[in-house]
Design a protein around this motif. Structure first.
Motif, PDB file in Angstrom:
ATOM      1  N   PHE A 278      -4.216 -10.204   2.808  1.00 35.99           N
ATOM      2  CA  PHE A 278      -3.475  -9.001   2.430  1.00 35.99           C
ATOM      3  C   PHE A 278      -2.783  -9.271   1.096  1.00 35.99           C
ATOM      4  CE2 PHE A 278       0.455  -6.574   2.247  1.00 35.99           C
ATOM      5  CZ  PHE A 278       0.117  -5.313   2.724  1.00 35.99           C
ATOM      6  N   HIS A 279      -2.882  -8.313   0.173  1.00 34.72           N
ATOM      7  CA  HIS A 279      -2.176  -8.443  -1.103  1.00 34.72           C
ATOM      8  C   HIS A 279      -1.630  -7.087  -1.499  1.00 34.72           C
ATOM      9  CE1 HIS A 279      -1.223 -10.081  -5.094  1.00 34.72           C
ATOM     10  NE2 HIS A 279      -1.507  -8.850  -5.519  1.00 34.72           N
ATOM     11  N   GLN A 280      -0.330  -7.046  -1.793  1.00 32.87           N
ATOM     12  CA  GLN A 280       0.272  -5.824  -2.318  1.00 32.87           C
ATOM     13  C   GLN A 280       1.481  -6.186  -3.165  1.00 32.87           C
ATOM     14  OE1 GLN A 280       0.709  -2.595   0.439  1.00 32.87           O
ATOM     15  NE2 GLN A 280       2.143  -1.473  -0.857  1.00 32.87           N
ATOM     16  N   GLU A 281       1.543  -5.591  -4.325  1.00 35.95           N
ATOM     17  CA  GLU A 281       2.683  -5.770  -5.221  1.00 35.95           C
ATOM     18  C   GLU A 281       3.628  -4.584  -5.088  1.00 35.95           C
ATOM     19  OE1 GLU A 281       1.298  -6.510  -9.159  1.00 35.95           O
ATOM     20  OE2 GLU A 281      -0.062  -8.114  -8.547  1.00 35.95           O
ATOM     21  N   ASN A 282       4.893  -4.827  -5.409  1.00 40.16           N
ATOM     22  CA  ASN A 282       5.921  -3.780  -5.345  1.00 40.16           C
ATOM     23  C   ASN A 282       5.923  -3.075  -3.990  1.00 40.16           C
ATOM     24  OD1 ASN A 282       6.758  -4.205  -8.073  1.00 40.16           O
ATOM     25  ND2 ASN A 282       4.946  -3.050  -8.750  1.00 40.16           N
ATOM     26  N   LEU A 283       5.891  -3.862  -2.953  1.00 39.01           N
ATOM     27  CA  LEU A 283       5.891  -3.320  -1.588  1.00 39.01           C
ATOM     28  C   LEU A 283       7.323  -2.948  -1.205  1.00 39.01           C
ATOM     29  CD1 LEU A 283       4.404  -2.846   1.111  1.00 39.01           C
ATOM     30  CD2 LEU A 283       4.779  -5.270   1.649  1.00 39.01           C
TER      31      LEU A 283
ATOM     32  N   GLN B 284       9.288   7.200   7.663  1.00 37.67           N
ATOM     33  CA  GLN B 284      10.184   6.228   7.031  1.00 37.67           C
ATOM     34  C   GLN B 284       9.548   4.846   6.940  1.00 37.67           C
ATOM     35  OE1 GLN B 284      13.543   7.071   9.759  1.00 37.67           O
ATOM     36  NE2 GLN B 284      14.827   7.150   7.901  1.00 37.67           N
ATOM     37  N   ALA B 285       8.701   4.509   7.913  1.00 31.57           N
ATOM     38  CA  ALA B 285       8.071   3.191   7.944  1.00 31.57           C
ATOM     39  C   ALA B 285       6.769   3.133   7.162  1.00 31.57           C
ATOM     40  CB  ALA B 285       7.807   2.792   9.395  1.00 31.57           C
ATOM     41  N   ALA B 286       6.150   4.272   6.920  1.00 28.01           N
ATOM     42  CA  ALA B 286       4.801   4.308   6.372  1.00 28.01           C
ATOM     43  C   ALA B 286       4.709   3.591   5.021  1.00 28.01           C
ATOM     44  CB  ALA B 286       4.336   5.756   6.222  1.00 28.01           C
ATOM     45  N   GLY B 287       3.766   2.667   4.927  1.00 26.67           N
ATOM     46  CA  GLY B 287       3.484   1.988   3.668  1.00 26.67           C
ATOM     47  C   GLY B 287       4.525   0.997   3.221  1.00 26.67           C
ATOM     48  N   LYS B 288       5.476   0.637   4.094  1.00 25.55           N
ATOM     49  CA  LYS B 288       6.575  -0.265   3.714  1.00 25.55           C
ATOM     50  C   LYS B 288       6.505  -1.576   4.508  1.00 25.55           C
ATOM     51  CE  LYS B 288       9.917   3.432   2.611  1.00 25.55           C
ATOM     52  NZ  LYS B 288       9.101   4.614   2.997  1.00 25.55           N
ATOM     53  N   LEU B 289       7.253  -2.566   4.028  1.00 23.80           N
ATOM     54  CA  LEU B 289       7.539  -3.763   4.809  1.00 23.80           C
ATOM     55  C   LEU B 289       8.787  -3.467   5.624  1.00 23.80           C
ATOM     56  CD1 LEU B 289       7.221  -6.772   5.588  1.00 23.80           C
ATOM     57  CD2 LEU B 289       8.620  -7.323   3.565  1.00 23.80           C
TER      58      LEU B 289
ATOM     59  N   LEU C   3      -1.054 -12.702   1.221  1.00 21.16           N
ATOM     60  CA  LEU C   3      -1.421 -13.486   2.397  1.00 21.16           C
ATOM     61  C   LEU C   3      -2.873 -13.920   2.280  1.00 21.16           C
ATOM     62  CD1 LEU C   3       0.075 -11.583   5.485  1.00 21.16           C
ATOM     63  CD2 LEU C   3       0.780 -13.797   4.572  1.00 21.16           C
ATOM     64  N   LYS C   4      -3.105 -15.202   2.433  1.00 15.29           N
ATOM     65  CA  LYS C   4      -4.460 -15.743   2.395  1.00 15.29           C
ATOM     66  C   LYS C   4      -4.802 -16.234   3.806  1.00 15.29           C
ATOM     67  CE  LYS C   4      -3.601 -17.430  -2.313  1.00 15.29           C
ATOM     68  NZ  LYS C   4      -4.328 -16.374  -3.029  1.00 15.29           N
ATOM     69  N   VAL C   5      -5.777 -15.586   4.418  1.00 13.50           N
ATOM     70  CA  VAL C   5      -6.153 -15.900   5.788  1.00 13.50           C
ATOM     71  C   VAL C   5      -7.490 -16.620   5.794  1.00 13.50           C
ATOM     72  CG1 VAL C   5      -6.681 -14.958   8.063  1.00 13.50           C
ATOM     73  CG2 VAL C   5      -4.877 -13.924   6.676  1.00 13.50           C
ATOM     74  N   ALA C   6      -7.536 -17.790   6.406  1.00 14.26           N
ATOM     75  CA  ALA C   6      -8.775 -18.556   6.531  1.00 14.26           C
ATOM     76  C   ALA C   6      -9.274 -18.450   7.964  1.00 14.26           C
ATOM     77  CB  ALA C   6      -8.540 -20.018   6.166  1.00 14.26           C
ATOM     78  N   VAL C   7     -10.569 -18.183   8.130  1.00  8.90           N
ATOM     79  CA  VAL C   7     -11.198 -18.078   9.445  1.00  8.90           C
ATOM     80  C   VAL C   7     -12.243 -19.173   9.580  1.00  8.90           C
ATOM     81  CG1 VAL C   7     -12.594 -16.638  10.971  1.00  8.90           C
ATOM     82  CG2 VAL C   7     -10.798 -15.597   9.582  1.00  8.90           C
ATOM     83  N   GLU C   8     -12.151 -19.955  10.678  1.00 12.40           N
ATOM     84  CA  GLU C   8     -13.087 -21.063  10.891  1.00 12.40           C
ATOM     85  C   GLU C   8     -13.476 -21.128  12.367  1.00 12.40           C
ATOM     86  OE1 GLU C   8     -10.925 -24.481   9.706  1.00 12.40           O
ATOM     87  OE2 GLU C   8     -11.311 -24.221   7.555  1.00 12.40           O
ATOM     88  N   PRO C   9     -14.678 -21.632  12.664  1.00 10.25           N
ATOM     89  CA  PRO C   9     -15.033 -21.872  14.063  1.00 10.25           C
ATOM     90  C   PRO C   9     -14.132 -22.947  14.656  1.00 10.25           C
ATOM     91  CG  PRO C   9     -16.970 -21.973  12.638  1.00 10.25           C
ATOM     92  CD  PRO C   9     -15.769 -21.976  11.739  1.00 10.25           C
TER      93      PRO C   9
END
Length: 575
Positions: free
Chosen positions: A141-146, A164-169, A262-268
C-alpha cells in the motif's frame, strides 16, 4: 480449538511470579487442582485394536512431544506430526484419500510479512518501524498526503460516520486492558477508511511483527473479510500524528497528513501445510459411496518468543486465568496474588529441583487429544470393517488455529463428492473436563465446571434433529453414561463455539455435524497444555461414544435427515 484471541503469553521470569493489579469483575470459584501424577515423558507401547487409555497415552506423548515444537502449520513440527498420523493409518491399512494417491492434501499455504523498510512519515518525521509502529496488511500500500482523523476508543460505540472515515487513516485508542481480541474487531469497524491505526499496543508489538499465514485461494474469501491495512502505534508514535499529542482528543479531530508506504512480502511456508485424509471402505454396494466423516485438527500454535517458568505459569493460570487464553490480559487481585505465591512456595518446597523454562505450546489437549482419538477410533473401526455398510472418512485438518483453513480447504476441494458425506463428527479438546477445570460459561455468564463423565456437545441438532437424538440414544443404549452439557450450544452465546472449530466448514454446506469437546481449562493455548495433565480414562470414554455413534451412522438404513435450514456456505457464521 481456534481462539477468539490468539493470545500473547504472560512472560514470567523462571521461578518468579509477576505482580498484578486488581480486576473488578466477578470471579468463578477456583477448585484447587491436584498435583499431577503422570510423568513428563512416557515410553511408547504397542497399540491395540480396542480403544484404551494406555493407547491414547502412548499416542499423545508422541504427538504432543517437545520435538513437535507446538505443531504450528507450515513448520517442521507440524510436518513431523502429520508424518506420524500418516504412518499410523498406513500401518493400520486404511485407504489413502489425499492428493495423487497419498494420505496428504497439501494447501497452498503462504505467509505475509511486512518489510521493515516500510515507512510511515508525518511531516518531515519518519516513525521507526518496530518500535513506534508495526502493521498488518494483505497487500502493499502506498499513499501520500493521507488525511488522519481520530476515531475514538476501540470497543466504544461507533464514533465516526462512513463519510468521516472514508479515504482517511482512522486512528483509534486501544481500551484499557485491551489485547488481541480487541484488535480483531478493528479491521471491520471503518471499512470505508483507507487505513486504520490502533494506538497504545506497545506490549503486542512482538506478536504483531510475526508473519501472517493464509491460504492462497481466492475462492475461499468470504463477505466481510477484506479489511483496510491496519497499523499499530506506540503511544509516542500516535502522539506524532497530532498537533499537541494524542491526549484529550475527541472523535473527529484531524491529525497531520501522513505518507504511508507498506511493502508486503508473500512467501510459501517452509514446510507443507497438509490435511491427512484416510478411509475405511464400506461393504454395502448401495451405501459404500456415502461417508461418515470423523475429524480433528493436527496443528497447534507453535512456540513462544521467550521461555517462561512452566510451574509458575501453570499455578498462575489456574488461579487467575482459569479460561487460559480466554482470560488473557486479566490481572490478579491482591488476594489472588497471595494465593499464587503460596501455591508456588509449596510447589517449590516439594520440588526443589523442578524448575524448567518452557517455550513450547505442546497442544496436548488442543488438539492432540482429538487427533490421537481419531487415530484410536480409526484403529477400532478398521478391526471391525466388515460390519460397516457406509465408508468412514478420517480427516486431520491443518490450520484450524489459523482460521479453520484446512477444513475450509477440504470442504471447498473435497477428495470425495461433498454431497456423499452423510455427517461429520468433530473432536477438539476431549482430554480434560475435570471438576477443577473451568470448561466455559453459559450464555448468561454462569461458570461451568467439569465432572465425572462430562462432555460438551455443540451443533448436533442445528441441521439434523435426528443426529442429536441418535447421539443421545447411543449414549444410553451403549451404556456410555456420559453427561452431556449443551450450554455452549445456546443461540447467541458470546463465545461462539459453534463457529470456532472445523465442524462448521462442513455445516456451512448443509452436512449435519456434532462437535464433541470436554471444554476449556486454564492451560488452553498455553505452554502448560502437556500430556501429563490429560485425563486418559475420561478420554477413552468419550472416544468409545464417538466410535459407537460413527458405527450407528454407518449402518443406518437411511441418511440422517436434514430438517433445518442450511446456511449460506459463503456467509458469515453466527451461532
Amino acid at each position: 480449538m481456534r481462539s477468539l484471541a490468539a493470545g500473547v503469553l504472560l512472560l514470567l521470569a523462571p521461578g518468579a511470579i509477576l505482580a498484578q493489579g486488581p480486576s473488578p469483575e466477578s470471579r468463578p470459584v477456583i477448585i484447587p487442582a491436584p498435583a499431577p501424577t503422570l510423568p513428563r515423558t512416557h515410553a511408547p507401547e504397542k497399540t491395540r485394536a480396542d480403544i484404551t487409555a494406555r493407547d491414547l497415552m502412548t499416542r499423545l506423548y508422541i504427538f504432543a512431544d517437545d520435538s513437535m515444537q507446538g505443531r504450528d502449520a507450515g513448520t517442521i513440527g507440524n510436518f513431523k506430526g502429520t508424518d506420524y498420523i500418516a504412518r499410523e493409518v498406513q500401518r493400520m491399512g486404511l485407504v489413502p484419500m489425499g492428493d495423487n494417491g497419498t494420505f496428504f492434501q497439501v494447501l497452498p499455504f503462504k505467509t505475509r510479512t511486512i518489510d521493515p523498510a516500510s515507512a510511515l512519515t508525518s511531516g518531515d518525521q519518519a516513525l521507526a518501524y518496530g518500535t513506534e509502529w508495526v502493521a498488518r496488511a494483505n497487500q502493499s500500500f502506498h499513499q501520500e498526503n493521507l488525511p488522519v482523523v481520530y476515531g475514538g476508543v476501540l470497543g466504544d460505540t461507533l464514533s465516526l460516520s462512513a463519510d468521516q472515515a472514508a479515504g482517511k487513516l482512522v486512528v483509534m485508542q486501544l481500551p484499557s486492558g485491551g489485547g488481541i481480541r480487541s484488535l480483531r474487531v478493528a479491521g471491520r469497524r471503518y471499512p470505508t477508511a483507507a487505513a486504520l491505526a490502533i494506538a497504545g499496543s506497545d506490549p503486542l508489538f512482538g506478536f504483531l511483527r510475526r508473519p501472517v499465514s493464509f491460504v492462497d485461494d481466492p475462492g475461499m474469501s468470504r463477505p466481510g473479510t477484506q479489511v483496510p491495512p491496519t497499523l499499530f502505534l506506540s503511544e509516542a508514535g500516535a502522539a506524532r500524528l497530532f498537533e499537541g499529542g494524542a491526549g484529550g482528543l475527541t472523535p473527529g479531530a484531524s491529525g497531520k497528513s501522513v505518507t504511508l508506504d507498506l511493502k508486503v512480502a508473500v512467501e510459501p511456508v517452509p514446510y507443507p501445510a497438509r490435511n491427512v485424509v484416510a478411509m475405511i471402505p464400506g461393504n454395502d454396494p448401495a451405501l459404500k459411496g456415502q461417508y461418515i466423516a470423523i475429524g480433528a485438527h493436527n496443528d497447534h500454535i507453535g512456540m513462544t518468543g521467550a521461555a517462561v517458568d512452566h510451574d509458575s505459569m501453570r499455578i498462575f493460570l489456574h488461579r487467575v486465568r482459569p479460561g487460559g487464553a480466554e482470560d488473557n490480559g486479566r490481572q490478579a487481585t491482591p488476594e489472588e496474588q497471595a494465593q499464587v505465591n503460596a501455591d508456588l512456595a509449596a510447589w517449590r518446597a516439594a520440588h526443589p529441583n523442578g524448575q524448567r523454562p518452557d517455550s513450547i505450546s505442546n497442544g496436548a489437549d488442543d488438539d492432540g487429544s482429538g487427533s490421537v482419538s481419531v487415530l484410536e477410533i480409526a484403529e477400532k473401526l478398521q478391526s471391525m470393517k466388515k460390519k460397516l455398510k457406509r465408508s468412514v472418512l478420517f480427516v486431520w485438518h491443518v490450520g484450524e488455529e489459523r482460521g479453520l483453513l484446512g477444513s475450509a480447504w477440504f470442504t471447498d476441494h473435497p477428495t470425495v463428492p461433498r454431497d456423499s458425506i452423510v455427517a461429520q463428527l468433530n473432536m477438539d479438546m476431549v482430554g480434560r473436563g475435570d471438576a477443577w477445570d473451568v470448561t466455559g460459561k453459559s450464555k448468561d455468564g454462569d461458570v461451568l465446571h467439569g465432572a465425572p463423565g462430562y462432555l460438551q456437545i455443540v451443533g448436533s441438532r442445528r441441521l439434523s434433529t435426528e443426529l442429536g437424538d441418535l447421539i443421545e440414544k447411543v449414549n444410553v443404549t451403549g451404556k456410555h453414561n456420559l453427561v452431556f452439557d449443551y450450554s455452549m450450544d445456546a443461540n447467541g452465546h458470546p463465545m461462539n463455539i459453534y463457529c470456532r472449530s472445523d465442524h462448521y466448514e462442513y455445516a456451512r454446506y448443509g452436512i449435519p455435524i456434532a462437535f464433541f469437546t470436554t471444554g476449556g481449562h486454564s492451560d488452553y493455548h498455553q505452554v502448560t497444555d502437556e500430556p501429563m495433565y490429560i485425563d486418559y480414562p475420561h478420554m477413552e470414554r468419550v472416544d468409545r461414544l464417538v466410535a459407537d455413534v460413527a458405527l450407528r451412522l454407518a449402518n443406518l438404513d437411511h441418511r440422517v435427515v436434514v430438517d433445518k435450514e442450511k446456511p449460506d456456505p459463503r456467509g458469515a457464521c453466527r451461532q
